[in-house]
Design an enzyme around this catalytic site. Structure first.
Site, short mmCIF file in Angstrom:
data_model
loop_
_atom_site.label_atom_id
_atom_site.label_comp_id
_atom_site.label_asym_id
_atom_site.label_seq_id
_atom_site.Cartn_x
_atom_site.Cartn_y
_atom_site.Cartn_z
N ARG A 33 25.41 62.44 -51.66
CA ARG A 33 25.84 60.28 -52.69
C ARG A 33 25.41 59.54 -53.28
O ARG A 33 25.40 58.73 -53.76
CB ARG A 33 26.76 60.46 -51.01
CG ARG A 33 25.63 59.46 -49.92
CD ARG A 33 26.72 59.00 -49.36
NE ARG A 33 26.27 58.54 -48.20
CZ ARG A 33 26.20 59.83 -47.36
NH1 ARG A 33 26.20 61.18 -46.57
NH2 ARG A 33 25.14 58.82 -46.42
N TYR A 34 23.72 59.95 -53.09
CA TYR A 34 23.02 58.73 -53.44
C TYR A 34 21.72 59.78 -54.69
O TYR A 34 21.46 58.46 -55.11
CB TYR A 34 21.49 58.74 -52.30
CG TYR A 34 22.58 57.92 -50.91
CD1 TYR A 34 23.08 56.46 -51.34
CD2 TYR A 34 21.98 58.69 -49.71
CE1 TYR A 34 23.78 56.23 -49.79
CE2 TYR A 34 23.06 57.70 -48.86
CZ TYR A 34 23.56 56.43 -48.66
OH TYR A 34 24.14 55.79 -47.82
N THR A 35 21.86 60.98 -55.01
CA THR A 35 20.95 61.25 -55.99
C THR A 35 22.13 61.87 -57.39
O THR A 35 23.35 61.99 -56.82
CB THR A 35 20.19 62.19 -55.35
OG1 THR A 35 21.37 63.79 -54.91
CG2 THR A 35 19.01 61.47 -54.54
N ALA A 74 20.68 62.62 -49.60
CA ALA A 74 22.21 62.80 -48.93
C ALA A 74 22.94 62.70 -50.49
O ALA A 74 22.37 61.83 -51.20
CB ALA A 74 22.90 61.83 -48.43
#
Length: 811
Positions: A117-119, A115
């Site tokens: 928001r993680y990368t 997602a």
């Protein structure tokens, strides 16, 4: 008035759909020919520029980039923006990635990215070349979707992004599929086009040899020129594989796969083809890919498997070979167009000429503005005491500015610059610096004006920048361009194996692996060789390779052919398939007179034909290479004549023709001149007029070996073996010599065949009796003898056919 206006629904739908289609085509799905970017990609690059996400800066959360793009430029949902951003970062999709990823951005196996928001992400170094000089008014800006800010209509694009990274997109009623290329080759091609405005496509292809996919592979040269000439073609792409031996077994190592092929799907397809029996020789399949080797698929083979055959099967049945369809469609002047390569590259050069011109004008304006300010500062420093006195005597800044303008003839800008000057600039060293800067600016201004005034200098500047791009970012090709590779045909997928071909009196045909015969071993009791009817029997048994041709010559002088691998394969006990099912073009009154196998039609030697009326004909094997499913005329027959036998001879071989009345004529094959395919031939043996005689057999003696034997069998079951040396080699066209003393006791001659002594003799009688005996049990006697009883014939029965066949234990 109500405010409701009736409209025609047909015209309204048509208008709205056209508007929708053009919006999708121009504003979403297709790249611009100039910067090679779709709108969403361009907006991602612009947002990263505004956020300062350069290649030398820290990564930022992908969500922040996506949010900025969606908020200001692309209100079409975050998933489409993130998907586009992820693709810009994937090395297996982009030849030169524009986004440097941090975190899980998916894999070549088709795994989804994490997602947003993680990368995290930032621009790559080459991506910075897309936005270079954007601040210098090099491209037009346009209002964003809600007119709260502006965005570039195109990026300056110092790199030819459309060609080096390609593009894929589906619009309404059209699609684009532009392959990536090698940056070094494209830059060299651009330089060549600048040097020679009349450069041809062939000249360009000396520099641009073909697409260069990020996943490597091999591209067949065929189709590349058509793609470059028309903008549309199909390219055959193969993965790269090598054959290695390990622990006594061969294995195929796949190190590169075709562009846009999912590695996991490829492995699953290989497994499925093994289970379906399409690729049966696989013993193990492993994915050994890692960071060092992003693609490494190991295909272990069974012992005895032919690795090249398995590799051909992988190409044929899996995505290890694909066809890449080139559709060079892009937006040109607001409209979609399919472009040849030369046009695509010319549009890029025109764009760069426009960008460099606009940048030069901007730099010139800024240089002139700075020089104007410096000119005022230098004048003030030359009269520094008076300037200070004038400023001290003024009550306001505006009064001081006006006083400077009046006293020294300065402009408002120059006067304001003097007022803004810090006191430390009053030292002598500062004046030298200002003077040096002014002198340098004068040179710059002169150079910039020369670029704008001389087109040659403009293109020289463009060439310098293209060379810099090539030298900084160019690399070696990953994909290999290969010459024409033949399409993988059926033959490439079939192993070369020896087969036993059997044909019965009733016309049933089959092939059986030779190993099925040899597995029993010598000294066994043998087997039936086929579940035949009682009155049926194998009339022809021989060994041939699966890749050989089987030729069927008919009594009416036609020939058909089949590859041995196309014959029905069956076990030893199976009956086989009827010849008329295999050769549907056979006429009802047409029968097979002879069956031969050849490795190919380029073999040396000739076919020799014999007819019932004693005619012989010889024709080169090469004349029969164009046999169709409808058959081909092998020999022209006279009315009432029919073909009785065909063989393969060289010039040193001898031919023996035998007649019903016991006559035989032996002659050298070179006495028969080779003629064309559709000819009648010459007299081989002359039949005595008034006698009911006809040729019944043709025997071939390799090299005229006089120690070999001829086997004769008569209607009444008498037979004998006679050395070939007993038959004088006379010229063709005579009436021959006695080979069997034909009497009422012997009956007419049925067959004369050359034998080696290790065959079995199959004898068929008119009433359907089948008798099988060993040839070696037939006595050797002289040519004039009647022979001895080979088989006992029932009363009112007679032999109608006799022929030697290879014994199963001799196969």
């Amino acid at each position: 008035m109500t405010g409701i206006h009736p409209v025609d629904i047909t015209s309204e739908v048509k208008t709205n759909f056209i508007n929708y289609a053009m919006n999708v085509i121009v504003d979403r799905a297709l790249p611009d020919v100039r910067d090679g970017l779709k709108p969403v990609q361009r907006r991602i690059m612009y947002a990263m520029l505004l956020e300062g996400l350069y290649s030398n800066q820290k990564h930022a959360k992908s969500a922040s980039v996506v949010g900025e793009v969606m908020k200001k430029y692309h209100p079409h949902g975050d998933s489409s923006i993130y998907d586009a951003m992820v693709r810009l970062a994937q090395w297996w999709n982009m030849r030169y990635p524009m986004v440097h990823p941090q975190g899980n951005f998916g894999s070549i196996d088709g795994d989804p990215p994490a997602a947003m928001r993680y990368t995290e992400a930032r621009m790559t170094k080459v991506a910075e070349e897309l936005i270079a000089d954007l601040e210098k008014e090099t491209v037009d800006l346009k209002p964003n979707y809600d007119e709260t800010t502006e965005e570039p209509s195109v990026l300056p694009a110092a790199v030819p992004n459309l060609l080096i990274n390609g593009a894929t997109g589906i619009a309404v009623g059209m699609a684009t599929n532009i392959p990536p290329h090698n940056l070094t080759e494209i830059c060299n091609g651009l330089l060549a086009m600048i040097d020679d405005p009349n450069l041809t496509l062939d000249g360009l292809m000396e520099h641009v040899t073909g697409p260069d996919f990020p996943t490597g592979g091999r591209i067949t040269k065929t189709g590349i020129r058509e793609a470059y000439a028309t903008g549309h073609s199909g390219l055959k792409v193969r993965g790269k594989a090598r054959i290695e031996e390990k622990n006594g077994r061969n294995q195929i190592i796949i190190s590169e796969i075709p562009y846009q092929v999912n590695k996991t799907n490829l492995i699953q397809t290989i497994s499925a083809m093994y289970k379906a029996g399409k690729i049966p020789d696989i013993s193990a399949l492993r994915d050994e890919s890692d960071r060092k080797d992003p693609v490494r698929i190991v295909v272990e083979l069974k012992r005895g498997a032919i690795p090249t055959l398995v590799l051909n099967q992988l190409y044929k049945y899996t995505q290890l070979q694909t066809t890449y369809t080139v559709i060079n469609l892009s937006i040109v002047g607001g409209e979609p167009r399919v472009l040849p390569l030369l046009n695509t590259m010319q549009y890029f050069l025109d764009h760069r000429a426009d960008v460099v011109t606009r940048r030069t004008r901007y730099d010139l304006r800024k240089a002139e503005e700075r020089a104007h300010v410096l000119e005022g500062l230098l004048k003030a420093l030359d009269h520094i005491d008076e300037v200070i006195s004038l400023i001290r005597g003024s009550n306001t800044g505006a009064e001081a500015r006006d006083a400077l303008m009046v006293r020294f003839g300065l402009t408002e800008i120059q006067s304001q610059a003097i007022l803004d000057m810090r006191l430390q600039r009053l030292v002598g060293l500062e004046r030298e610096k200002l003077q040096a800067e002014f002198d340098e600016l004068q040179k710059t201004i002169e150079y910039l004006r020369s670029i704008l005034g001389d087109e040659k200098l403009l293109w020289r500047e463009i060439k310098k920048e293209i060379r810099a791009i090539r030298d900084n970012y160019g690399d070696e090709r990953r994909s290999t361009i290969t010459e024409l590779e033949e399409d993988i045909g059926k033959e490439d997928l079939i192993a070369v194996e020896d087969m036993v071909i059997t044909m019965t009196k009733a016309g049933y045909l089959k092939r059986t692996k030779l190993d099925a015969y040899r597995a029993q071993g010598r000294g066994g009791r043998g087997s039936s060789g086929g579940k035949l009817r009682e009155e049926d029997v194998n009339t022809r048994v021989f060994v041939g390779s699966t890749h050989d041709y089987l030729l069927f010559f008919t009594d009416q002088g036609r020939v058909f052919h089949e590859k041995i691998y196309d014959l029905p394969e069956a076990g030893r006990d199976a009956k086989g398939t009827h010849i008329r099912n295999l050769l549907p073009s056979l006429r009802e009154d047409e029968n097979i007179a002879s069956v031969l196998s050849v490795g190919g039609f380029d073999e040396p030697g000739c076919f020799i034909f014999a007819t019932r009326k004693g005619v012989v004909k010889k024709t080169l094997i090469t004349e029969y290479g164009n046999i169709t499913s409808a058959g081909l005329i092998a020999i022209n027959l006279q009315p009432g004549d029919e073909l009785i036998g065909v063989g393969i001879v060289n010039d040193i071989d001898h031919v023996v023709l035998a007649t019903r009345n016991g006559k035989a004529m032996r002659f050298e094959s070179d006495e028969v001149r080779a003629t064309g395919r559709a000819t009648q031939g010459v007299i081989g043996i002359r039949l005595r007029e008034g006698e009911d005689d006809a040729v019944v057999s043709m025997a071939l003696v390799p090299g005229g070996d006089e120690a070999s034997e001829l086997l004769a069998v008569s209607e009444c079951g008498l037979g004998k073996r006679t050395p070939v040396g007993d038959y004088p080699a006379k010229g063709r066209g005579g009436m021959g010599v006695i080979t069997l003393d034909v009497t009422e006791k012997t009956g007419k001659l049925v067959t004369l065949a050359r034998v080696a002594g290790n065959e079995e003799l199959m004898v068929l009688t008119e009433k359907g009796t089948v008798i099988r005996t060993r040839v070696e049990e037939v006595r050797v006697t002289g040519r004039n003898a009647q022979g001895v009883k080979v088989i006992n014939i029932a009363e009112r029965d007679s032999v109608i056919s006799a022929f030697p066949i290879r014994r199963e234990d001799e196969l």
